[in-house]
Design a protein around this motif. Sequence first.
Motif, PDB file in Angstrom:
ATOM      1  N   VAL A  53      10.653  17.074  68.784  1.00 33.75           N
ATOM      2  CA  VAL A  53      11.574  17.755  67.871  1.00 33.75           C
ATOM      3  C   VAL A  53      10.782  18.078  66.606  1.00 33.75           C
ATOM      4  O   VAL A  53      10.239  17.177  65.957  1.00 33.75           O
ATOM      5  CB  VAL A  53      12.795  16.869  67.527  1.00 33.75           C
ATOM      6  N   THR A  54      10.720  19.353  66.244  1.00 33.82           N
ATOM      7  CA  THR A  54       9.854  19.749  65.140  1.00 33.82           C
ATOM      8  C   THR A  54      10.467  20.839  64.277  1.00 33.82           C
ATOM      9  O   THR A  54      11.442  21.480  64.669  1.00 33.82           O
ATOM     10  CB  THR A  54       8.495  20.234  65.694  1.00 33.82           C
ATOM     11  N   SER A  55       9.883  21.053  63.123  1.00 36.62           N
ATOM     12  CA  SER A  55      10.226  22.193  62.268  1.00 36.62           C
ATOM     13  C   SER A  55       9.394  23.382  62.747  1.00 36.62           C
ATOM     14  O   SER A  55       8.204  23.221  63.042  1.00 36.62           O
ATOM     15  CB  SER A  55       9.883  21.896  60.811  1.00 36.62           C
ATOM     16  N   PRO A  56       9.971  24.578  62.815  1.00 39.10           N
ATOM     17  CA  PRO A  56       9.199  25.735  63.258  1.00 39.10           C
ATOM     18  C   PRO A  56       7.980  25.984  62.363  1.00 39.10           C
ATOM     19  O   PRO A  56       8.076  25.921  61.138  1.00 39.10           O
ATOM     20  CB  PRO A  56      10.193  26.893  63.153  1.00 39.10           C
ATOM     21  N   ARG A  57       6.860  26.230  62.977  1.00 35.52           N
ATOM     22  CA  ARG A  57       5.602  26.453  62.244  1.00 35.52           C
ATOM     23  C   ARG A  57       5.634  27.715  61.390  1.00 35.52           C
ATOM     24  O   ARG A  57       4.939  27.800  60.375  1.00 35.52           O
ATOM     25  CB  ARG A  57       4.438  26.541  63.215  1.00 35.52           C
ATOM     26  N   ASP A  58       6.447  28.695  61.787  1.00 38.72           N
ATOM     27  CA  ASP A  58       6.466  29.955  61.028  1.00 38.72           C
ATOM     28  C   ASP A  58       7.302  29.864  59.754  1.00 38.72           C
ATOM     29  O   ASP A  58       7.391  30.816  58.999  1.00 38.72           O
ATOM     30  CB  ASP A  58       6.943  31.118  61.901  1.00 38.72           C
ATOM     31  N   ALA A  61      14.037  29.418  60.026  1.00 39.91           N
ATOM     32  CA  ALA A  61      15.019  28.439  60.493  1.00 39.91           C
ATOM     33  C   ALA A  61      14.905  28.220  61.997  1.00 39.91           C
ATOM     34  O   ALA A  61      14.614  29.152  62.757  1.00 39.91           O
ATOM     35  CB  ALA A  61      16.429  28.921  60.151  1.00 39.91           C
ATOM     36  N   ALA A  62      15.127  26.987  62.413  1.00 39.82           N
ATOM     37  CA  ALA A  62      15.170  26.672  63.842  1.00 39.82           C
ATOM     38  C   ALA A  62      16.449  27.255  64.423  1.00 39.82           C
ATOM     39  O   ALA A  62      17.507  27.207  63.798  1.00 39.82           O
ATOM     40  CB  ALA A  62      15.150  25.161  64.041  1.00 39.82           C
ATOM     41  N   PRO A 115      22.388  18.628  66.438  1.00 38.88           N
ATOM     42  CA  PRO A 115      22.779  19.155  65.124  1.00 38.88           C
ATOM     43  C   PRO A 115      22.276  20.570  64.825  1.00 38.88           C
ATOM     44  O   PRO A 115      22.834  21.247  63.970  1.00 38.88           O
ATOM     45  CB  PRO A 115      22.181  18.134  64.142  1.00 38.88           C
ATOM     46  N   ASP A 116      21.242  21.037  65.549  1.00 39.62           N
ATOM     47  CA  ASP A 116      20.729  22.386  65.331  1.00 39.62           C
ATOM     48  C   ASP A 116      21.214  23.383  66.369  1.00 39.62           C
ATOM     49  O   ASP A 116      20.778  24.531  66.385  1.00 39.62           O
ATOM     50  CB  ASP A 116      19.196  22.358  65.304  1.00 39.62           C
TER      51      ASP A 116
END
Length: 128
Positions: A53-58, A61-62, A115-116
């Motif tokens: 589970v990660t934050s998008p590199r770009d 928003a996910a 949650p996303d």
Amino acid sequence: MPIFTHVMVGSNDKEKSKAFYDAALTPLGIKPMGTFGDTGTLIYGVEMPEFWVTSPRDGNAATHANGGTIGFLAPSRKAGDEFHAGGLPNGGTCEGEPGPRDFSPTAYAAYMRDPDGNKICAYSLAAE
């Protein structure tokens, strides 16, 4: 032999995601395995890290995949029930109550969104 190195979903709030996935995946025997890299990517697995589970590199928003579902193996119907019960109070939303499915005579599944908005399920084919 596994066919994937890992499956990854994006998160806009990893603290919320951690609470959700810790509660939902533990009944399935999938444990938190810490974080990876400089992004603080959350990793989960049984013997090796397979779900991330990660934050998008770009930096955007996910978002979730429309029509996409990630299915986790539930060793029993009870584990599928606990997956659902653990995820809902931790930011999950129901996408299908735990229960039998028409896929096969022993199919039993529970669906929810994290949650996303990522759609996940716990699926058991164990006869009970």
